[in-house]
Design an enzyme around this catalytic site. Sequence first.
Site, PDB file in Angstrom:
ATOM      1  CD1 TRP A  22       0.100   1.390   3.100  1.00 16.26           C
ATOM      2  CD2 TRP A  22      -0.001  -0.815   3.507  1.00 16.26           C
ATOM      3  NE1 TRP A  22       0.627   1.181   4.348  1.00 16.26           N
ATOM      4  CE2 TRP A  22       0.574  -0.156   4.621  1.00 16.26           C
ATOM      5  CE3 TRP A  22      -0.182  -2.192   3.531  1.00 16.26           C
ATOM      6  CZ2 TRP A  22       0.986  -0.863   5.762  1.00 16.26           C
ATOM      7  CZ3 TRP A  22       0.244  -2.871   4.659  1.00 16.26           C
ATOM      8  CH2 TRP A  22       0.816  -2.217   5.748  1.00 16.26           C
TER       9      TRP A  22
ATOM     10  CE  LYS B 136     -19.140   2.074   8.620  1.00 14.78           C
ATOM     11  NZ  LYS B 136     -17.686   1.860   8.497  1.00 14.78           N
ATOM     12  CG  ASP B 137     -16.715  -1.605   8.417  1.00 17.56           C
ATOM     13  OD1 ASP B 137     -17.428  -1.617   7.385  1.00 17.56           O
ATOM     14  OD2 ASP B 137     -16.209  -0.571   8.868  1.00 17.56           O
TER      15      ASP B 137
ATOM     16  CG  ASN C  22     -11.984   2.596  15.239  1.00 19.97           C
ATOM     17  OD1 ASN C  22     -12.469   2.581  14.112  1.00 19.97           O
ATOM     18  ND2 ASN C  22     -10.702   2.299  15.474  1.00 19.97           N
TER      19      ASN C  22
END
Length: 220
Positions: free
Chosen positions: A76, A148-149, A115
Amino acid sequence: MSPARRPGGGATPRRWEPGEPITGRSIWHGRVFTAWLFVVVEDRGDVIAACMPAGALWKRPTDLNGNDIRLPHGPWRLRDDVWRGHGLVRIFIRGAAHSVLVFLGDGDVRRWYVNLEAPFRRTAIGIDTRDHHLDVVVAPDLSEVRWKDEHELDEAVAAGSLTAGEAAAIRAEATRAVECVLRGEHPAIDDRWRTWTPPPGWRAPTLAAGWETPPRRGRG
């Protein structure tokens, strides 16, 4: 300001002052995967509140063709992006495998956002952690919860960057954190954020020199 000295030698990382810029980073495979620019709201030692103001630049990962990615499963690069909206305040707790992002709104919190991540470490330039992919979104009035995710956590296990046991521990941490949020006992659940805005005298944060190179050891 110099770090305080512990009895018997060694340094205690100093607390940051309100308005002080710091750099936050998510580290994967010994490299920076994401970098954020924060301004410290308060640092109580065990709890840090840091603001990412609207319009702040941050670094997000892309593959080598420039496509945005969310998982560290190949080479990346990092590109600049702009944080839009009203900004946020992120609450880090010493030893906790999560933080809570308070998305600021116009007269109220837009949402609370749990998170999942490795417990934060203080560095010479700010805070290092490692994102664990899973997130939980909680409504402003704490009436609704949306996971989420979850698929990203499953993909991480399939790719071998996390084990099944680690994924189970991450889900358990998410459950504990959300229960704490819903009871109103989490340090992030504070009505002051509903109308809080960054003081006008705060200068825009910039990435610290050397942000690309992770430290060999974290502090704090």
